[in-house]
Scaffold this active site. Structure first.
Site, mmCIF file in Angstrom:
data_model
loop_
_atom_site.group_PDB
_atom_site.id
_atom_site.type_symbol
_atom_site.label_atom_id
_atom_site.label_comp_id
_atom_site.label_asym_id
_atom_site.label_seq_id
_atom_site.Cartn_x
_atom_site.Cartn_y
_atom_site.Cartn_z
ATOM 1 N N PHE A 125 -3.894 -13.291 0.398
ATOM 2 C CA PHE A 125 -3.392 -11.978 0.812
ATOM 3 C C PHE A 125 -4.556 -11.151 1.368
ATOM 4 C CE2 PHE A 125 -1.719 -7.684 0.248
ATOM 5 C CZ PHE A 125 -0.408 -7.837 0.651
ATOM 6 N N ASP A 168 -4.496 -13.448 -8.863
ATOM 7 C CA ASP A 168 -3.645 -12.335 -8.463
ATOM 8 C C ASP A 168 -2.191 -12.746 -8.718
ATOM 9 O OD1 ASP A 168 -2.114 -10.415 -7.115
ATOM 10 O OD2 ASP A 168 -3.702 -10.050 -5.651
ATOM 11 N N ARG A 187 11.475 -13.873 5.195
ATOM 12 C CA ARG A 187 11.164 -14.060 3.773
ATOM 13 C C ARG A 187 12.276 -13.459 2.912
ATOM 14 N NH1 ARG A 187 5.750 -11.520 0.964
ATOM 15 N NH2 ARG A 187 6.860 -9.604 1.495
ATOM 16 N N TYR A 236 4.853 -2.645 -8.384
ATOM 17 C CA TYR A 236 6.037 -2.199 -7.617
ATOM 18 C C TYR A 236 6.862 -3.327 -7.043
ATOM 19 C CZ TYR A 236 2.381 -2.556 -4.000
ATOM 20 O OH TYR A 236 1.347 -2.980 -3.202
ATOM 21 N N LYS A 237 6.472 -4.574 -7.302
ATOM 22 C CA LYS A 237 7.251 -5.705 -6.770
ATOM 23 C C LYS A 237 8.303 -6.097 -7.807
ATOM 24 C CE LYS A 237 3.613 -6.862 -3.584
ATOM 25 N NZ LYS A 237 2.330 -7.518 -3.383
HETATM 26 C C1 LIG Z 1 1.294 -6.816 -2.889
HETATM 27 C C2 LIG Z 1 -0.018 -7.436 -3.079
HETATM 28 C C3 LIG Z 1 -1.162 -6.652 -3.220
HETATM 29 C C4 LIG Z 1 -1.049 -5.155 -3.107
HETATM 30 O O1 LIG Z 1 -2.229 -4.474 -3.341
HETATM 31 P P1 LIG Z 1 -2.200 -2.887 -3.439
HETATM 32 O O2 LIG Z 1 -3.521 -2.534 -3.893
HETATM 33 O O3 LIG Z 1 -1.085 -2.523 -4.376
HETATM 34 O O4 LIG Z 1 -1.870 -2.345 -2.088
HETATM 35 C C5 LIG Z 1 -2.371 -7.292 -3.435
HETATM 36 N N1 LIG Z 1 -2.443 -8.636 -3.512
HETATM 37 C C6 LIG Z 1 -1.350 -9.428 -3.380
HETATM 38 C C7 LIG Z 1 -1.470 -10.896 -3.490
HETATM 39 C C8 LIG Z 1 -0.105 -8.846 -3.151
HETATM 40 O O5 LIG Z 1 0.973 -9.618 -3.003
#
Ligand SMILES: *Cc1c(COP(=O)(O)O)cnc(C)c1O
Length: 408
Positions: A126, A195, A367, A220-221
């Site tokens: 990511f 992560d 997705r 938030y997911k």
């Molecule tokens: C959604 C997501 C993030 C989000 O990071 P924020 O700091 O909340 O913007 C980070 N890493 C991964 C793998 C994600 O899927």
């Protein structure tokens, strides 16, 4: 093997998680398959925020830090989240964002491996994870090395300080074997940071069983904490005394209200706090975490697999021109599925216009996230029915569906 609508309805009728759907305020006429990006609003959230704002902040003012345990919110929510990810209650802290938490843990891991200067990661990780590692590397005199997934193990060496991987790939949904990669990192003398943003709340993560050192993730997911909800971090108990947060703020001090000019880290997980958390956002995330009350992650994962398998089978039967771009083996993927289509962006916009909400990831991936708490088998069947019609009639082939918004 595909299922009929009647079979889907029958599966929903005996689903042990069926009762959980009522914990969410899902708009009617919508099939929401984007809980891997933003979980929907739980029924309890508005009331929880109102209570925090009206009664605690409004009524008890600053006394709320003690009276309503605002001061302990990061640890209290961490303890609630811990069983969802196979951690002990004192190993998880809810605070900051995923990006910031990743910075803290990567920096702590680098410092704990003096003489080693490499952060190793996967090329397709990511982007924020890679960006954070790049920023930290330039600050700390380290380097970020990225390789393809199949080259990670061979790239671990005696210069590796930390292996940084995302449990479930945000695009393909591919799952890493956490125990295998973690023990390989350990054999090379490195620490591993995971992560969990696309795993926690949708599949059974077991950090302690995997021997994990460090992890971060998103609120938030699948955890339904609301847009911009605080993230979280995990530090294995045995490692806590040896690691220090580079953001040595007063909330991580051993005695913040002594107002000592010298920083002295708190014992345990508390040292990874930086500053004052957003209490209103914490209230929303607390309601999000409560949507998992009484639910086993095993049941969640089993349903996730059932939903995604049913979806793949139906799409492959009914939607020519879409190519599966996720692992076919359900044990090798998370709870979202991607299909490639040359006009994926327009196709997804057309789907959203018909009430089936997923998302698009460049260059050509559509997705679909399956959240076992509120998605059912009939949702899957109906979503594919609409998708099949759009593909067959080329309803996506209109200029209005090609206009790109800032968020895809
Ligand atoms: C959604 C997501 C993030 C989000 O990071 P924020 O700091 O909340 O913007 C980070 N890493 C991964 C793998 C994600 O899927």
């Amino acid at each position: 093997m595909t299922i009929s609508l009647d079979e889907a309805l029958a599966l929903d009728a005996v689903d042990p998680l069926r009762k959980c759907r009522a914990r969410f305020r899902l708009p009617s006429g919508i099939i929401y398959l984007d809980g891997n990006s933003l979980g929907p609003l739980p029924v309890a959230t508005a009331q929880q925020i109102t209570q925090t704002v009206e009664h605690h902040w409004g009524g008890d003012l600053i006394a709320s830090w003690n009276k309503h345990d605002w001061i302990g919110a990061s640890q209290r929510l961490g303890a609630k989240l811990a069983p969802l990810i196979g951690a002990r209650p004192d190993e998880v802290l809810v605070c900051d964002s995923t990006s910031v938490n990743l910075f803290k843990l990567l920096a702590a891991a680098l410092s704990a491996r003096p003489g080693r200067s490499k952060i190793l990661s996967q090329t397709g990780n990511f982007p924020t994870d890679l960006y954070i590692a790049q920023g930290l590397a330039s600050l700390a005199g380290a380097t970020l090395k990225t390789v393809d997934a199949d080259a990670i193990l061979a790239a671990l060496g005696d210069d590796s300080a930390v292996l940084m991987l995302t449990d479930i790939d945000y695009r393909s949904g591919a799952r890493h074997d956490m125990a295998r990669f973690t023990s390989a990192a350990h054999r090379a003398g490195a620490l591993a940071v995971w992560d969990l943003s696309h795993s926690a709340g949708a599949i059974a993560v077991d950090l302690n069983a995997a021997g994990a050192d460090l992890a971060v993730g998103c609120g938030y997911k699948y955890l339904n904490g609301g847009p911009g909800a605080p993230g979280y971090l995990f530090v294995a108990e045995a490692l806590q005394p040896a690691l220090a947060s580079p953001l040595s703020g007063w909330f991580g001090h051993a005695d913040p209200f002594a107002f000592d000019p010298a920083y002295c880290p708190a014992e345990g997980i508390a040292r990874f706090q930086a500053g004052t958390p957003s209490i209103i956002a914490m209230a929303a995330l607390e309601a999000g975490l409560a949507t998992f009350d009484g639910v086993s992650m095993g049941a969640i994962e089993a349903k996730s697999r059932g939903l995604s398998q049913a979806f793949i089978a139906l799409v492959e039967q009914r939607c020519p021109g879409l190519t599966l771009a996720s692992p076919r083996d359900p044990s090798a993927r998370g709870s979202h599925v991607v299909f490639a289509h040359a006009d994926g962006y327009a196709l997804m916009q057309a789907l959203i216009a018909r009430g089936v909400i997923g998302d698009f990831r460049a260059p050509d991936l559509i997705r679909f996230g399956f959240a076992p708490l509120y998605n059912g088998f009939a949702d899957v069947w109906r979503a594919v029915d609409i998708l099949a019609e759009i593909v067959e009639t080329r309803a996506w082939d209109q200029p209005r569906f090609r206009e790109r918004s800032r968020v895809t």
